[in-house]
Design a protein around this motif. Structure first.
Motif, short mmCIF file in Angstrom:
data_model
loop_
_atom_site.label_atom_id
_atom_site.label_comp_id
_atom_site.label_asym_id
_atom_site.label_seq_id
_atom_site.Cartn_x
_atom_site.Cartn_y
_atom_site.Cartn_z
N LEU A 30 -27.22 -23.93 58.72
CA LEU A 30 -26.34 -22.84 58.34
C LEU A 30 -25.86 -23.07 56.91
N GLN A 31 -25.86 -22.02 56.13
CA GLN A 31 -25.43 -22.13 54.74
C GLN A 31 -24.11 -21.42 54.55
N GLU A 32 -23.44 -21.74 53.46
CA GLU A 32 -22.14 -21.14 53.19
C GLU A 32 -22.28 -19.80 52.47
N GLU A 33 -23.30 -19.65 51.66
CA GLU A 33 -23.51 -18.40 50.94
C GLU A 33 -24.09 -17.36 51.90
N PRO A 34 -23.73 -16.09 51.73
CA PRO A 34 -24.21 -15.07 52.67
C PRO A 34 -25.69 -14.75 52.50
N ILE A 35 -26.32 -14.42 53.62
CA ILE A 35 -27.68 -13.91 53.59
C ILE A 35 -27.59 -12.43 53.28
N ILE A 36 -28.43 -11.95 52.39
CA ILE A 36 -28.38 -10.55 51.95
C ILE A 36 -29.30 -9.73 52.85
N CYS A 37 -28.74 -8.68 53.42
CA CYS A 37 -29.48 -7.79 54.32
C CYS A 37 -29.54 -6.41 53.66
N LYS A 38 -30.74 -5.98 53.27
CA LYS A 38 -30.84 -4.68 52.60
C LYS A 38 -31.93 -3.82 53.21
N TYR A 39 -31.86 -2.56 52.88
CA TYR A 39 -32.74 -1.52 53.44
C TYR A 39 -33.55 -0.91 52.32
N GLU A 40 -34.84 -0.74 52.55
CA GLU A 40 -35.71 -0.08 51.58
C GLU A 40 -36.70 0.81 52.32
N LYS A 41 -37.35 1.65 51.55
CA LYS A 41 -38.46 2.43 52.08
C LYS A 41 -39.69 2.07 51.27
N ARG A 42 -40.74 1.69 51.96
CA ARG A 42 -42.01 1.39 51.31
C ARG A 42 -43.07 2.27 51.93
N LYS A 43 -43.73 3.04 51.08
CA LYS A 43 -44.74 4.00 51.52
C LYS A 43 -44.16 4.96 52.56
N GLY A 44 -42.90 5.32 52.39
CA GLY A 44 -42.25 6.28 53.26
C GLY A 44 -41.74 5.71 54.57
N LYS A 45 -41.93 4.42 54.81
CA LYS A 45 -41.50 3.81 56.06
C LYS A 45 -40.30 2.90 55.81
N PRO A 46 -39.29 2.93 56.69
CA PRO A 46 -38.10 2.09 56.48
C PRO A 46 -38.36 0.63 56.84
N ILE A 47 -37.79 -0.27 56.04
CA ILE A 47 -37.87 -1.70 56.34
C ILE A 47 -36.51 -2.34 56.07
N THR A 48 -36.25 -3.43 56.74
CA THR A 48 -35.04 -4.22 56.52
C THR A 48 -35.48 -5.55 55.92
N ILE A 49 -34.81 -5.95 54.84
CA ILE A 49 -35.17 -7.17 54.13
C ILE A 49 -34.01 -8.15 54.18
N LEU A 50 -34.31 -9.39 54.55
CA LEU A 50 -33.32 -10.47 54.55
C LEU A 50 -33.74 -11.49 53.50
N GLU A 51 -32.82 -11.84 52.61
CA GLU A 51 -33.13 -12.83 51.59
C GLU A 51 -31.88 -13.61 51.24
N GLY A 52 -32.07 -14.70 50.51
CA GLY A 52 -30.94 -15.49 50.07
C GLY A 52 -30.71 -16.74 50.90
N TYR A 53 -31.65 -17.11 51.77
CA TYR A 53 -31.51 -18.32 52.57
C TYR A 53 -32.02 -19.49 51.74
N ASN A 54 -31.21 -20.53 51.59
CA ASN A 54 -31.63 -21.65 50.76
C ASN A 54 -31.93 -22.91 51.57
N GLY A 55 -32.21 -22.77 52.84
CA GLY A 55 -32.63 -23.89 53.67
C GLY A 55 -34.14 -24.04 53.59
N SER A 56 -34.72 -24.73 54.56
CA SER A 56 -36.17 -24.93 54.54
C SER A 56 -36.89 -23.67 55.01
N ASP A 57 -38.12 -23.53 54.55
CA ASP A 57 -38.92 -22.35 54.93
C ASP A 57 -39.21 -22.33 56.42
N SER A 58 -39.38 -23.50 57.03
CA SER A 58 -39.70 -23.53 58.47
C SER A 58 -38.53 -22.99 59.30
N ASP A 59 -37.28 -23.29 58.87
CA ASP A 59 -36.11 -22.74 59.57
C ASP A 59 -36.05 -21.23 59.43
#
Length: 108
Positions: A30-59
């Motif tokens: 668990l990290q102290e900084e917030p994970i960023i949750c954003k919404y986009e449309k790619r090729k007309g389809k909605p997606i949710t993107i999570l970024e900003g995690y600074n732990g290991s990639d396997s987690d």
């Protein structure tokens, strides 16, 4: 006589525990900084993107798999971001908060 009374007669020494909404324990860092949750449309389809995690990639990959299975949706992990097909920001944010993460909603 309802079920509670019958149980009290069968087990007079038992005291029922209060049900509390427990925070799910996880082996993910668990990290102290917030994970960023954003919404986009790619090729007309909605997606949710999570970024900003600074732990290991396997987690982060474990977290992505858990989110996808709980929501029964497609998605993937690429370049340090989780991409989920569809607009599931509210559900994902609730899941992450129950795990103990801090989450920041971006856009909309």
């Amino acid at each position: 006589m309802d079920l509670q009374d019958q149980l009290k007669n069968l087990f007079p020494d038992h005291t029922p525990e209060k049900e509390e909404k427990a925070i799910e324990k996880s082996d993910i860092w668990l990290q102290e900084e917030p994970i960023i949750c954003k919404y986009e449309k790619r090729k007309g389809k909605p997606i949710t993107i999570l970024e900003g995690y600074n732990g290991s990639d396997s987690d982060f990959k474990k977290l992505a798999k858990e989110i996808k299975t709980k929501l029964s949706v497609g998605g993937g992990f690429k370049n340090g971001t989780i991409i989920i097909q569809g607009d599931y920001r509210d559900k994902i944010m609730d899941m992450l908060k129950n795990k103990g993460f801090s989450v920041k909603r971006v856009g909309g």
